[in-house]
Design an enzyme around this catalytic site. Sequence first.
Site, PDB file in Angstrom:
ATOM      1  N   GLU A 184      12.139 -39.262  -0.741  1.00  0.00           N
ATOM      2  CA  GLU A 184      11.775 -38.181   0.431  1.00  0.00           C
ATOM      3  C   GLU A 184      13.172 -37.745   1.018  1.00  0.00           C
ATOM      4  OE1 GLU A 184      10.416 -39.997   4.127  1.00  0.00           O
ATOM      5  OE2 GLU A 184       9.239 -38.312   4.553  1.00  0.00           O
TER       6      GLU A 184
ATOM      7  N   LYS B 254       3.181 -34.379   3.581  1.00  0.00           N
ATOM      8  CA  LYS B 254       2.763 -35.542   4.460  1.00  0.00           C
ATOM      9  C   LYS B 254       2.030 -35.580   5.601  1.00  0.00           C
ATOM     10  CE  LYS B 254       6.217 -38.877   6.227  1.00  0.00           C
ATOM     11  NZ  LYS B 254       7.558 -39.063   6.855  1.00  0.00           N
TER      12      LYS B 254
ATOM     13  N   CYS C 223       6.370 -42.228   2.546  1.00  0.00           N
ATOM     14  CA  CYS C 223       7.014 -43.005   3.487  1.00  0.00           C
ATOM     15  C   CYS C 223       5.942 -43.632   4.705  1.00  0.00           C
ATOM     16  CB  CYS C 223       8.116 -42.133   4.230  1.00  0.00           C
ATOM     17  SG  CYS C 223       9.299 -42.952   5.166  1.00  0.00           S
TER      18      CYS C 223
END
Length: 512
Positions: free
Chosen positions: A87, A187, A220
Amino acid sequence: MLRFMAALTFGSSCILVLCYQVLTADVCREGHYVAAVYEHHVILNPNPTAITDRQSALELMNRNLDVYEEQVMAAVKQGAQIIIFPEDGIHGFNFTRTSIYPYLDFIPYPLSVKWNPCKEADLFNDTEVLHRLSCMALKNQVFLVANMGTKQFCTHSDPYCPPDGRYHFNTDVVFSESGTLIARYRKQNLYFEYAFNIPPEIDYTIFDTPFAGKFGIFTCFDILFYEPAVNLIMQHNVKQVAYPTAWMNQLPLLSAIEFQQAFATAFNINLLAANIHHPDLGMTGSGIYTPSKSFAYYDTESFSGKLIVAEIPVTSEHETHLDNEIQESFSSIHMDTQVCYKENKKACDGIAKEVSKEAYSFYGEMMYDNFTLRPLTEPKGDIHICSNTLCCYLSYQRLALSDELYVLGVFDDLHTVHGTYYVQACVLVKCGGVNYTTCGQEVTEANGLINFQLKGNFSTVFVFPLLLRSGVTLDFADYLGWKNSYYVMQKKGGSSGLVTAGLYGRWYEKDK
Ligand SMILES: *[C@@H]1O[C@H](CO)[C@@H](O)[C@H](O)[C@H]1NC(C)=O
Ligand SMILES: *[C@@H]1O[C@H](CO)[C@@H](O)[C@H](O)[C@H]1NC(C)=O
Ligand SMILES: *[C@@H]1O[C@H](CO)[C@@H](O)[C@H](O)[C@H]1NC(C)=O
Ligand SMILES: *[C@@H]1O[C@H](CO)[C@@H](O)[C@H](O)[C@H]1NC(C)=O
Ligand SMILES: *[C@@H]1O[C@H](CO)[C@@H](O)[C@H](O)[C@H]1NC(C)=O
């Protein structure tokens, strides 16, 4: 039968495609594939809040993409069929909504058009990053997963459309070995990323590969939440996950590799995790994880990136380490080592054993959570401690002479700092020193070897098993699993001192 045929298909495609290219490497084991993750030392914009233009933004991103290009070639040379990049690895971080704009590529939405950015570069404007990534995949005939910033224009007929008429997404993109853009994931659980928007609807993104079937993908902080990660894995019976991350390590329970391994084990999946390499910002820790084996990298000294390549089975059969006989208690084990340590001289003298057996507990802050703690005061023993509805039980035997202080800890409450999520945790951790006030501190080295059984009566089935040793190295339990209403972890010995053993439960329904 279906499974058998699928295995044959993977096997033959491996032989046809892979061995043809990689004649030297022994990479064609049936039912296996070769994965690569790259822990990238991202070249950062020194002043990410300053406004720049597209040309300057592209210059910076191209420097990172040059590194990607080298690593793709290196990975493919070692037989890799898929490579994952971290990321923020292309554009960096700490932008504002305005300053990130020149770094964003346009990505067609919905992804209904079959588009190969390398072959059809002029189809859309502002797609230079997609173009380079697509060409890397095509040129090297490899599946490629990267994370980048994307923009999508919207109108005010869309109730979620931001006032400036565009969405900014933290986006993972996936290219097939022909360079076609086959998936994108936006995300969901942003971690204080003010430059980006949460997508108006949750992305459940999967993509298909000829060598390992379908992959799920998320980014993440997503790994800690039900949506979309857990839902995706369960709904689609996902066995492979590509996971770009930019994770700041937090001991004792949330170091990158510690939780990555725990996630793969808990869901019985393969996890391909690529983190940023910036030890100065607390970021290192990537790996290729199967449910029972980890190829992990953690290095706070080096300042360059690291490529990890490993051959792993597409699906793991029954985990042997879960089969071992469970032991009720270590109390019956004969002690041949007398253990003395500062906090408990009395025990060594054989005096006042009653005093140390007395229920003594205290509070300690661990990762901003108020844990209830109880020290291990004896060479061996059975102790427990409760908080709210969770009770944690520890049966232990200390093996080596060590004056280190260890505690059993429990936490059953809403975590509220840097994100809101409900945690139920039973942990055995080494304290920072011998003073009780040091318990919960970040510790990386330990000498203490402990045989233990740790268990808790969790209210959630989602329990992540943590086992970290001296030098931030990973280990696996001898036994893990449910026994009646308790989740149990058991481990004898170990190759180096114990830093953390933990059962980190996530009670998603109570996140609110
Ligand atoms: C980015 O921001 C975080 C938190 O605000 C800070 O700790 C970090 O040093 C910053 N990193 C860079 C590269 O500016
Ligand atoms: C790309 O941008 C140029 C210049 O702004 C414009 O003339 C052209 O129509 C755009 N092309 C597409 C495909 O949007
Ligand atoms: C931790 O929790 C206990 C019990 O609720 C409370 O007495 C104590 O003040 C708390 N400590 C902190 C630092 O919040
Ligand atoms: C866990 O055990 C304690 C002690 O027996 C009990 O009070 C508590 O209700 C149990 N929790 C659950 C969820 O069953
Ligand atoms: C433990 O640490 C506290 C706070 O730093 C200090 O007040 C106390 O004296 C220490 N206790 C011992 C036994 O050193």
